[in-house]
Motif scaffolding. Sequence first.
Motif, PDB file in Angstrom:
ATOM      1  N   LEU A 119       0.819  -1.210   0.000  1.00 32.02           N
ATOM      2  CA  LEU A 119       0.000   0.000   0.000  1.00 32.02           C
ATOM      3  C   LEU A 119       0.855   1.262   0.000  1.00 32.02           C
ATOM      4  O   LEU A 119       0.452   2.282  -0.551  1.00 32.02           O
ATOM      5  CB  LEU A 119      -0.944   0.017   1.202  1.00 32.02           C
ATOM      6  N   GLN A 120       2.035   1.194   0.594  1.00 33.68           N
ATOM      7  CA  GLN A 120       2.907   2.372   0.672  1.00 33.68           C
ATOM      8  C   GLN A 120       3.939   2.447  -0.448  1.00 33.68           C
ATOM      9  O   GLN A 120       4.667   3.431  -0.553  1.00 33.68           O
ATOM     10  CB  GLN A 120       3.602   2.408   2.037  1.00 33.68           C
ATOM     11  N   GLN A 121       3.981   1.424  -1.309  1.00 31.17           N
ATOM     12  CA  GLN A 121       4.990   1.437  -2.373  1.00 31.17           C
ATOM     13  C   GLN A 121       4.689   2.539  -3.382  1.00 31.17           C
ATOM     14  O   GLN A 121       3.543   2.839  -3.689  1.00 31.17           O
ATOM     15  CB  GLN A 121       5.099   0.069  -3.040  1.00 31.17           C
ATOM     16  N   THR A 122       5.760   3.153  -3.872  1.00 40.08           N
ATOM     17  CA  THR A 122       5.633   4.190  -4.890  1.00 40.08           C
ATOM     18  C   THR A 122       5.430   3.531  -6.248  1.00 40.08           C
ATOM     19  O   THR A 122       6.130   2.577  -6.602  1.00 40.08           O
ATOM     20  CB  THR A 122       6.894   5.070  -4.929  1.00 40.08           C
ATOM     21  N   ILE A 123       4.459   4.044  -6.969  1.00 42.67           N
ATOM     22  CA  ILE A 123       4.194   3.597  -8.333  1.00 42.67           C
ATOM     23  C   ILE A 123       3.973   4.826  -9.198  1.00 42.67           C
ATOM     24  O   ILE A 123       3.860   5.940  -8.689  1.00 42.67           O
ATOM     25  CB  ILE A 123       2.977   2.650  -8.406  1.00 42.67           C
TER      26      ILE A 123
END
Length: 170
Positions: A96-100
Amino acid sequence: MINSQINILAQAKSYLHSVTSTQYRAVISPLFISSAGQHIRHILDHYIAIKEAIHSGTINYDKRSRGGTIETDIDAAMAQLDEIEEFLLSLSKIQLQQTIQLSTEVSVEKKQVEVVDTTLARELIFVGSHAIHHFAMIGQISKAQKLTIPEQFGIAPATATFMRDEQCAP
């Protein structure tokens, strides 16, 4: 975060259980230019864009499945909702916190695509809000069809809080 998304999908499922295929596909013109089914498909396209971004690293909300079976087939829409729910429940806090990347067109005058950094959590917040906005439109379509819809269908969380606060006011 995930529970709120599951609740939003539950609203869509509840709606789908309450209508006939004819009602789902109907375009009530001249008031509306699209059916409830087209709105549901549009909502699901956004969730699917997030699901695909897990593998590609880029969300592209402009990729849509216009004219697909989800617009006309309640069972197909329900099956897609189940798949999206399963996907959402599989997400970890780290994911959920990963940068995309978000890739989106930003101009109606010419094709202009911008790419920006975002997170999965932020985009889930967006697609949930987007879904509720379309539920409000489906609610209006339903009213035009003389259908009964749940009181909270298409109500944004902040609006629901405002309404609760107003009821408690002296």
